[in-house]
Design a protein around this motif. Structure first.
Motif, mmCIF file in Angstrom:
data_model
loop_
_atom_site.group_PDB
_atom_site.id
_atom_site.type_symbol
_atom_site.label_atom_id
_atom_site.label_comp_id
_atom_site.label_asym_id
_atom_site.label_seq_id
_atom_site.Cartn_x
_atom_site.Cartn_y
_atom_site.Cartn_z
ATOM 1 N N GLY A 318 16.164 27.408 -11.830
ATOM 2 C CA GLY A 318 15.855 26.334 -12.781
ATOM 3 C C GLY A 318 14.562 25.610 -12.454
ATOM 4 O O GLY A 318 14.306 24.525 -12.970
ATOM 5 N N ARG A 324 16.870 25.860 -17.352
ATOM 6 C CA ARG A 324 17.244 24.737 -16.485
ATOM 7 C C ARG A 324 18.264 23.890 -17.225
ATOM 8 O O ARG A 324 18.118 23.620 -18.418
ATOM 9 C CB ARG A 324 16.025 23.882 -16.133
ATOM 10 N N ILE A 327 18.936 17.688 -17.260
ATOM 11 C CA ILE A 327 18.975 16.870 -16.048
ATOM 12 C C ILE A 327 19.791 15.583 -16.244
ATOM 13 O O ILE A 327 20.573 15.194 -15.370
ATOM 14 C CB ILE A 327 17.540 16.537 -15.563
ATOM 15 N N GLU A 333 27.140 13.648 -14.958
ATOM 16 C CA GLU A 333 28.308 14.342 -14.398
ATOM 17 C C GLU A 333 28.558 13.894 -12.954
ATOM 18 O O GLU A 333 29.688 13.585 -12.565
ATOM 19 C CB GLU A 333 28.065 15.856 -14.443
ATOM 20 N N GLU A 337 31.802 11.779 -11.436
ATOM 21 C CA GLU A 337 32.587 12.295 -10.308
ATOM 22 C C GLU A 337 32.659 11.269 -9.180
ATOM 23 O O GLU A 337 33.725 11.008 -8.625
ATOM 24 C CB GLU A 337 31.941 13.577 -9.758
ATOM 25 N N LEU A 357 19.975 18.000 -6.483
ATOM 26 C CA LEU A 357 19.246 19.272 -6.521
ATOM 27 C C LEU A 357 20.224 20.450 -6.518
ATOM 28 O O LEU A 357 20.100 21.389 -7.320
ATOM 29 C CB LEU A 357 18.291 19.371 -5.321
ATOM 30 N N VAL A 358 21.235 20.388 -5.634
ATOM 31 C CA VAL A 358 22.216 21.478 -5.568
ATOM 32 C C VAL A 358 22.986 21.568 -6.880
ATOM 33 O O VAL A 358 23.213 22.662 -7.411
ATOM 34 C CB VAL A 358 23.168 21.279 -4.366
ATOM 35 N N ARG A 359 23.345 20.410 -7.453
ATOM 36 C CA ARG A 359 24.089 20.438 -8.711
ATOM 37 C C ARG A 359 23.217 20.989 -9.844
ATOM 38 O O ARG A 359 23.695 21.693 -10.728
ATOM 39 C CB ARG A 359 24.605 19.036 -9.051
ATOM 40 N N MET A 360 21.915 20.692 -9.770
ATOM 41 C CA MET A 360 20.997 21.247 -10.767
ATOM 42 C C MET A 360 21.005 22.780 -10.674
ATOM 43 O O MET A 360 21.128 23.472 -11.691
ATOM 44 C CB MET A 360 19.587 20.688 -10.545
ATOM 45 N N ARG A 362 23.367 24.673 -9.466
ATOM 46 C CA ARG A 362 24.686 25.228 -9.800
ATOM 47 C C ARG A 362 24.946 25.220 -11.310
ATOM 48 O O ARG A 362 25.494 26.168 -11.853
ATOM 49 C CB ARG A 362 25.789 24.462 -9.055
ATOM 50 N N ARG A 363 24.569 24.128 -11.957
ATOM 51 C CA ARG A 363 24.778 24.075 -13.416
ATOM 52 C C ARG A 363 23.836 25.028 -14.145
ATOM 53 O O ARG A 363 24.226 25.696 -15.100
ATOM 54 C CB ARG A 363 24.544 22.640 -13.927
ATOM 55 N N ARG A 365 22.619 27.836 -13.106
ATOM 56 C CA ARG A 365 23.062 29.218 -12.926
ATOM 57 C C ARG A 365 24.378 29.481 -13.658
ATOM 58 O O ARG A 365 24.606 30.571 -14.193
ATOM 59 C CB ARG A 365 23.156 29.525 -11.432
ATOM 60 N N ALA A 366 25.237 28.437 -13.699
ATOM 61 C CA ALA A 366 26.507 28.585 -14.425
ATOM 62 C C ALA A 366 26.238 28.789 -15.921
ATOM 63 O O ALA A 366 26.914 29.566 -16.585
ATOM 64 C CB ALA A 366 27.379 27.359 -14.199
#
Lengths: 507, 96
Positions: A318, A324, A327, A333, A337, A357-360, A362-363, A365-366
């Protein structure tokens, strides 16, 4: 090639040829769905340019004026390269792959981009994020994959030549199921520069065509050493397009005992055995050989290929290119949480939350990857993770060597190995969905050539009683493409399976 | 080797994939089935066998150590989801 002779003799123009194929695409592709993208104006302007240069007696490339379809996985600055993935929906390659550059240098008319399984992962083209491709011989059936569009467009006469890629059978299997010729070269014979990577130690680009001579011509055009791909082989390039017409004298043909084990469809077995009999009638000697580790090829492949894929596909982050995630939606999200964890007094969960950054990643790629791609990334990440690396990845690399050694021993005794491409003819669309392992097992006869790096070819050798094509696979020692195509052409000259064509789908 | 849902969740983080509850369930079953199939490799005697990472085992392929043109920055950035004239833009890494 007849069409090429007509073009060079000036009896037909490239604009006429190209328009003919474009008309065929308009007529058939609504039903078949082989193309993701066809640029009519670009194709016709290239064709007109070739015609003009021919008229002016200017030098022209080897494929001058001939349409070629390209799988949507090879970079071309003038076309999209989606890899049939949402991830690359809007990606425009900043450079040409070496194969595309060679086709342009040969003055081919690049007529369109063909459908495939997402990132070439699959054997039915059903994993495309965009559309289904149907088998021109039976629209209820899959064309195979991952180069399903590449095979279907040739079978339905929407392109005379097409380029596919083969990581575990992705050229040979769809060629077999669609009744066309498909060749996977020796690993390193064709440059991978600008090929979107799936499994870098296995991926190879190769030709699909209506006969072996045409495939040989296309192979000769795209093969050769490339300093931009350090795994490409610096070896002399034989003149395949002329050598192909020389039958082999004293051919020693190997039949693999393990290929005829249970699970092989009787009609496929009969056609393959009849093909072997044709070779005998042409003077070949037939010898039964054993590839004792071939039964482990699928297991080996499904450790190595996903491992390499999980590493290669890490690039879809992304950030550099591709999809991407939104954001602000991602930030909302995370906030929701965190609020929930705090309300529950769960400080550990708060501490373990993904960073933005990690959540960016992961989402992104998901959202960008389809389910098969996710499955393989997960499988590969697992096989490479601490504690499992030795048991899976390293073990598979060792078995890979044993598989290669089996072939090395076999090619001491025989020149070519003949056998089925797949155990069954084309399966119905949807038949394999929900059973990934069953889909993986379709690769039984094809994956070992990739693991060992050998060239292999699929060519038509019969039809089932219900009218589905059956493919014959020939395999040769590394860099023995010349033997492979000469041997394949011998069979083709003695039979007429490759001349049958599917009925028109639409008028 | 049995593969648990927890394992799958950990691998999903390593793989930088966000998976739904339903995906976690399905993948746990599917991966367990595939891993069980792959486990047959354990029966192969590979005691003295060197791993084979590549079909063509070349080594030391060198390129001339010279300056060559590379992709212009503008083109390298052209496909990025977010960028300015100098580089890629990413979400804050170290918090606000």
């Amino acid at each position: 090639m007849e069409l090429l002779s007509l073009l060079s003799a000036g009896e037909i123009t490239s604009v006429e040829v190209t328009q003919g194929y474009l008309d065929q695409i308009s007529a058939e592709d609504g039903a078949v769905g082989a193309f993701l993208h066809a640029d009519v104006d670009l194709a016709l302007s290239k064709a007109a340019e070739v015609d003009r240069r021919r008229q002016a007696n200017e030098p022209l490339g080897r494929l001058a004026g001939l349409p070629v379809a390209v799988k949507d996985v090879l970079c071309d600055t003038q076309m999209p390269a989606t890899c049939a993935s949402r991830m690359l929906e809007n990606f425009r390659p900043p450079y040409d792959s070496t194969v595309v550059a060679k086709l342009k240098e040969a003055d081919a008319v690049l007529i369109g981009r063909t459908n495939m399984d997402e990132f070439a992962m699959g054997g039915s083209t059903e994993n495309s994020a965009y559309q289904l491709t149907r088998n021109p011989w039976d629209l209820e059936r899959a064309p195979g994959g991952s180069s399903g569009g590449a095979a279907a467009c040739v079978a339905a006469r929407m392109a005379p030549l097409s380029i596919g890629t083969d990581t575990g059978g992705s050229i040979r299997q769809p060629a077999g199921l669609c009744g066309v010729v498909g060749l996977k070269p020796t690993y390193g014979r064709v440059s991978r520069y600008g090929l979107v990577a799936f499994a870098s130690s296995l991926d190879q680009v190769g030709p699909l065509a209506l006969n072996v001579a045409d495939a040989a011509l296309l192979l000769e055009t795209i093969a050769g050493h490339d300093p931009l791909d350090s795994t490409s082989l610096d070896e002399p390039l034989p003149a395949y397009s002329t050598l192909v017409e020389r039958p082999l004298e004293g051919l020693r043909l190997g039949i693999v005992r393990e290929h005829f084990a249970e699970g092989l469809n009787p009609e496929v077995e009969e056609a393959v055995r009849a093909a072997v009999a044709v070779y005998e009638s042409l003077g070949a000697t037939v010898k039964e050989i054993s590839l004792p580790h071939s039964k482990y090829a699928v297991a080996t492949y499904y450790v190595i290929a996903p491992s390499e894929a999980s590493s290669n596909l890490a690039r879809y982050d992304g950030i550099h290119y591709g999809h991407r995630t939104d954001i602000s939606a991602m930030q909302a999200e995370l906030a929701t949480e965190q609020k929930a964890f705090l309300a529950a007094g769960d400080q550990i969960a708060v501490d373990n939350m993904d960073s933005p950054l990690v959540r960016m990643y992961r989402r992104t790629r998901a959202e960008g990857f389809g389910s098969e791609v996710k499955r393989r990334i997960m499988l590969g990440t697992y096989a490479l993770s601490a504690g499992y690396y030795d048991a899976y990845y390293l073990k598979a690399l060792k078995v890979r060597r044993l598989i290669r050694q089996d072939f090395d021993a076999a090619f001491e005794e025989v020149d070519l190995i003949a056998g089925p491409v797949t155990a069954e003819p084309a399966f119905k669309l949807g038949q394999m969905s929900g059973d990934p392992l069953a889909m993986y097992l379709v690769d039984l006869y094809t994956v070992s050539a990739n693991l060992a790096g050998l060239p292999g070819i699929s060519l038509p050798c019969g039809f089932t009683t219900s009218g589905l094509p059956i493919g014959l696979q020939l395999q040769a020692a590394p860099l023995a493409e010349e033997t492979l195509i000469r041997g394949a052409r011998m069979f083709e000259q003695a039979t007429d399976w490759h001349q049958r064509r599917p009925e028109k789908k639409q008028s | 080797m049995a593969l648990s849902r927890d394992d799958v969740e950990k691998v999903a983080l390593l793989a930088r994939l966000q998976l739904s509850e339903a995906e976690l369930d399905t993948l746990t079953d599917e991966l367990a089935q595939i891993v069980t199939y792959v486990d047959q490799l354990a029966e192969v005697d590979t005691g003295d066998v060197e791993p084979m990472a590549h079909a063509v085992e070349l080594s030391n392929v060198f390129a001339a150590d010279g300056v060559r043109p590379s992709l212009p920055r503008e083109q390298a950035l052209a496909n990025a989801p977010a960028h300015n004239e100098r580089g890629y833009l990413v979400p804050a890494v170290l918090g606000d």
